[in-house]
Design an enzyme around this catalytic site. Structure first.
Site, PDB file in Angstrom:
ATOM      1  N   PHE A  39       0.704  -1.630   0.093  1.00 25.68           N
ATOM      2  CA  PHE A  39       0.103  -0.601   0.193  1.00 25.68           C
ATOM      3  C   PHE A  39       0.549   1.540   0.555  1.00 25.68           C
ATOM      4  O   PHE A  39       2.293   1.519   0.615  1.00 25.68           O
ATOM      5  CB  PHE A  39      -1.451   0.363   1.081  1.00 25.68           C
ATOM      6  CG  PHE A  39      -1.563   0.965   1.335  1.00 25.68           C
ATOM      7  CD1 PHE A  39      -3.308   1.770   0.009  1.00 25.68           C
ATOM      8  CD2 PHE A  39      -1.560   2.106   2.386  1.00 25.68           C
ATOM      9  CE1 PHE A  39      -4.000   1.925   0.095  1.00 25.68           C
ATOM     10  CE2 PHE A  39      -2.412   3.211   1.887  1.00 25.68           C
ATOM     11  CZ  PHE A  39      -3.773   3.043   1.571  1.00 25.68           C
TER      12      PHE A  39
ATOM     13  N   ASP B  28       6.102  -2.938   8.816  1.00 29.42           N
ATOM     14  CA  ASP B  28       4.689  -2.974   8.207  1.00 29.42           C
ATOM     15  C   ASP B  28       4.407  -3.966   8.860  1.00 29.42           C
ATOM     16  O   ASP B  28       4.166  -5.784   8.061  1.00 29.42           O
ATOM     17  CB  ASP B  28       4.802  -2.664   7.092  1.00 29.42           C
ATOM     18  CG  ASP B  28       3.390  -2.194   6.508  1.00 29.42           C
ATOM     19  OD1 ASP B  28       1.975  -2.210   6.955  1.00 29.42           O
ATOM     20  OD2 ASP B  28       4.002  -1.094   5.549  1.00 29.42           O
TER      21      ASP B  28
ATOM     22  N   ARG C 195       3.999  15.424  24.508  1.00 36.64           N
ATOM     23  CA  ARG C 195       4.023  15.343  26.214  1.00 36.64           C
ATOM     24  C   ARG C 195       4.783  14.333  26.145  1.00 36.64           C
ATOM     25  O   ARG C 195       4.942  13.575  25.396  1.00 36.64           O
ATOM     26  CB  ARG C 195       2.239  15.343  25.724  1.00 36.64           C
ATOM     27  CG  ARG C 195       1.667  16.580  25.684  1.00 36.64           C
ATOM     28  CD  ARG C 195      -0.082  16.241  26.723  1.00 36.64           C
ATOM     29  NE  ARG C 195      -0.866  17.352  26.335  1.00 36.64           N
ATOM     30  CZ  ARG C 195      -1.642  17.049  25.934  1.00 36.64           C
ATOM     31  NH1 ARG C 195      -1.881  16.062  24.927  1.00 36.64           N
ATOM     32  NH2 ARG C 195      -2.749  17.927  25.707  1.00 36.64           N
TER      33      ARG C 195
ATOM     34  N   LYS D 176      -8.895  -5.400   7.829  1.00 39.21           N
ATOM     35  CA  LYS D 176      -7.707  -5.823   8.528  1.00 39.21           C
ATOM     36  C   LYS D 176      -8.003  -7.392   9.653  1.00 39.21           C
ATOM     37  O   LYS D 176      -9.378  -6.730   9.710  1.00 39.21           O
ATOM     38  CB  LYS D 176      -6.879  -4.450   9.368  1.00 39.21           C
ATOM     39  CG  LYS D 176      -5.811  -3.889   8.635  1.00 39.21           C
ATOM     40  CD  LYS D 176      -5.409  -4.376   7.230  1.00 39.21           C
ATOM     41  CE  LYS D 176      -3.901  -3.477   6.654  1.00 39.21           C
ATOM     42  NZ  LYS D 176      -5.364  -2.349   5.565  1.00 39.21           N
TER      43      LYS D 176
ATOM     44  N   ARG E  35      -4.416  10.407  18.923  1.00 39.20           N
ATOM     45  CA  ARG E  35      -4.661   8.836  19.506  1.00 39.20           C
ATOM     46  C   ARG E  35      -5.915   8.510  19.141  1.00 39.20           C
ATOM     47  O   ARG E  35      -7.018   9.380  18.542  1.00 39.20           O
ATOM     48  CB  ARG E  35      -4.767   9.584  21.529  1.00 39.20           C
ATOM     49  CG  ARG E  35      -3.858  10.398  21.931  1.00 39.20           C
ATOM     50  CD  ARG E  35      -4.235  10.784  22.750  1.00 39.20           C
ATOM     51  NE  ARG E  35      -5.740  11.830  23.340  1.00 39.20           N
ATOM     52  CZ  ARG E  35      -5.495  13.210  23.170  1.00 39.20           C
ATOM     53  NH1 ARG E  35      -4.257  13.775  22.934  1.00 39.20           N
ATOM     54  NH2 ARG E  35      -6.786  13.890  22.841  1.00 39.20           N
TER      55      ARG E  35
ATOM     56  N   GLN F  20      -7.700  -0.153  10.002  1.00 39.95           N
ATOM     57  CA  GLN F  20      -8.015  -0.290   9.424  1.00 39.95           C
ATOM     58  C   GLN F  20      -9.430  -1.356   9.147  1.00 39.95           C
ATOM     59  O   GLN F  20      -9.247  -2.894   8.998  1.00 39.95           O
ATOM     60  CB  GLN F  20      -7.407   0.106   8.037  1.00 39.95           C
ATOM     61  CG  GLN F  20      -7.862   0.371   5.968  1.00 39.95           C
ATOM     62  CD  GLN F  20      -8.927  -0.607   5.619  1.00 39.95           C
ATOM     63  OE1 GLN F  20      -8.243  -1.320   5.699  1.00 39.95           O
ATOM     64  NE2 GLN F  20      -9.266  -0.739   4.412  1.00 39.95           N
TER      65      GLN F  20
ATOM     66  N   HIS G 104      -0.386  -6.071   8.178  1.00 36.93           N
ATOM     67  CA  HIS G 104      -1.226  -7.400   7.248  1.00 36.93           C
ATOM     68  C   HIS G 104      -1.204  -8.559   8.089  1.00 36.93           C
ATOM     69  O   HIS G 104      -1.664  -9.949   7.709  1.00 36.93           O
ATOM     70  CB  HIS G 104      -0.725  -7.461   5.890  1.00 36.93           C
ATOM     71  CG  HIS G 104      -1.273  -6.816   4.374  1.00 36.93           C
ATOM     72  ND1 HIS G 104      -1.163  -7.407   2.968  1.00 36.93           N
ATOM     73  CD2 HIS G 104      -2.228  -5.744   4.148  1.00 36.93           C
ATOM     74  CE1 HIS G 104      -1.654  -6.214   2.140  1.00 36.93           C
ATOM     75  NE2 HIS G 104      -2.335  -5.792   3.378  1.00 36.93           N
TER      76      HIS G 104
ATOM     77  N   TYR H  34      -0.310  21.172  29.351  1.00 36.82           N
ATOM     78  CA  TYR H  34       0.762  22.284  28.163  1.00 36.82           C
ATOM     79  C   TYR H  34       1.883  22.448  28.068  1.00 36.82           C
ATOM     80  O   TYR H  34       2.372  24.040  27.616  1.00 36.82           O
ATOM     81  CB  TYR H  34      -0.306  23.527  28.688  1.00 36.82           C
ATOM     82  CG  TYR H  34      -1.564  23.478  27.755  1.00 36.82           C
ATOM     83  CD1 TYR H  34      -2.442  23.707  27.195  1.00 36.82           C
ATOM     84  CD2 TYR H  34      -3.028  24.228  28.921  1.00 36.82           C
ATOM     85  CE1 TYR H  34      -3.327  23.287  26.800  1.00 36.82           C
ATOM     86  CE2 TYR H  34      -4.077  24.213  29.104  1.00 36.82           C
ATOM     87  CZ  TYR H  34      -4.610  23.721  27.403  1.00 36.82           C
ATOM     88  OH  TYR H  34      -5.882  23.250  27.634  1.00 36.82           O
TER      89      TYR H  34
END
Length: 410
Positions: free
Chosen positions: A102, A173, A231, A202, A248, A199, A176, A238
């Site tokens: 991909f 990767d 962070r 999958k 996230r 996704q 799959h 902050y």
């Protein structure tokens, strides 16, 4: 389109389908429904508003993969980008990638202002061929991204040996490869970092989502910071120490994934066993060659069941027409990518956003013959949810191929 002269015509020409089963995906029941409903009722839909469930899934996934750490994020493309950033790549650095995957495997390299270097495939597996890697290494090479394509493990022993020799990072990767194993280790846990996608297609899914796994304390700290707006634990809300963004996932996704993870081992076993059975069936058909599994002990996740097609034994029927006929017979299938990644307009045209690629790199000159044959003539995919069918279904897949062969050779 050719017309069949056999007594029972092909489904594409009005005959009955060979495969009668329907193959649903995703697979779920009231457990997933109730999990999501309960979360909705709490009103705590965000992360970190309800980060406990996200942390619970991360801990479960790390334990499942056998790593110290798992850091979730919004998708598998972002997980690759975070992994590359954590590895300390600099603008102009080179990253070795396969051309049959991909687009995100290569486009994320561009996103971190690095240069994808395409290395051809092993013709028997369609995975990155270690025999060609060293010739592609320069003094700018910083990392290798082996893709466990279709859920079949790459030759990690050879790839890691090369990486160690040249002091390169290895980012697996494993988009799959949920549940797949190489020499007793889960894929994604073998290199410096592993990247997963959740996704919708999958083998483990929440519609979208991604994950980075690692055993390295420093890499974990960096990826965790990058996915959480830069962070660090010792800082205030902050205080931002790194150039990260909010990547996230939500507790709703984590809740779905916790339930889906409970199903993964059984589903992986079923795909694995059906894949072996299909190997025996399709390997007996002239002109069809299942992919090699290599020599190492492994568990194949079978995100795709892939085989190589030889049109010379099918009356010179082009691959695209064969796939059309096979799909009409009820086999969930595809001819895969139309061309290797380096032939995408992104690389051929080099628009202004590809400023990280130096003038000395010309992708119009790249030629990976195995990948090109896989795209144009040979490679055919059967989708993972079809591998959750019965042995009778696998028999029907083979019968559909024989039916087509008989029809076109009359």
């Amino acid at each position: 389109m050719r017309e069949s002269t056999q007594t029972v015509p092909l489904a594409l020409h009005g005959g009955p389908k060979t495969v009668q089963s329907e193959f649903a995906w995703p697979i779920f029941d009231e457990r997933e429904v109730n999990t999501v409903a309960e979360l909705v009722r709490t009103g705590q839909w965000g992360n970190p508003d309800c980060a406990g469930l996200v942390a619970e899934f991360e801990a479960q996934f790390a334990a499942y993969c056998g790593t110290k750490y798992a850091i979730s994020c919004v998708n598998g493309s972002v997980s690759l980008r975070l992994a590359l950033m954590a590895c300390g790549v600099r603008p102009g650095d080179e990253v070795i990638v396969p051309p049959y995957t991909f687009i995100a495997t290569a486009s994320t390299v561009l996103e971190v202002n690095c240069v994808p270097v395409f290395v051809d495939l092993d013709p028997d597996t369609y995975n990155l061929d270690p025999a060609h890697i060293e010739a592609a290494i320069t003094d700018r090479t910083r990392a290798i991204i082996p893709v466990h394509f279709a859920g079949l493990p790459c030759d990690m022993d050879a790839i890691l040996a090369i990486a160690q020799r040249y002091n390169l990072r290895v980012i697996e990767d494993a988009a799959h490869a949920h549940g797949a194993e190489y020499r007793g280790r889960k894929l994604g846990s073998i290199g410096d970092l592993g990247s997963f996608s959740f996704q919708s297609s999958k083998n483990l899914t929440s519609g979208e989502g991604g994950m980075v796994i690692t055993n390295d304390d420093a890499l974990y700290r960096t990826v965790e910071s990058l996915r959480n707006v830069g962070r660090l634990p010792e800082g205030q809300w902050y205080d931002h120490f790194n150039p990260g963004c909010n990547y996230r996932i939500s507790p709703l996704q984590a809740g779905l994934l916790i339930e889906q993870l409970k199903r993964l081992d059984d589903q992986t076993r079923q795909r694995h066993e059906n894949g072996l059975y299909l190997d025996s069936l399709l390997g007996a058909i002239d002109g069809i060659r299942p992919m090699s599994r290599g020599d190492a002990p492994l568990v194949h996740a079978r995100h795709l069941y892939m085989f190589r097609y030889d049109n010379r034994v099918f009356g010179n029927l082009p691959k695209a027409e064969f796939v059309q006929m096979l799909a009409a017979e009820g086999v969930p299938c595809s001819g895969g990518y139309p061309h290797p990644l380096y032939k995408q307009p992104l690389f051929q045209n080099r628009n202004w956003m590809c400023y990280a690629i130096p003038d000395s790199v010309d992708y119009t000159d790249v030629h990976c013959p195995v990948a090109e044959r896989a795209c144009s003539d040979e490679g055919i995919w059967i989708f993972q949810h079809a591998l959750l069918g019965s042995r009778t279904d696998m028999d029907a897949f083979a019968e559909a191929i024989r039916k087509i062969q008989q029809a076109v050779n009359r």
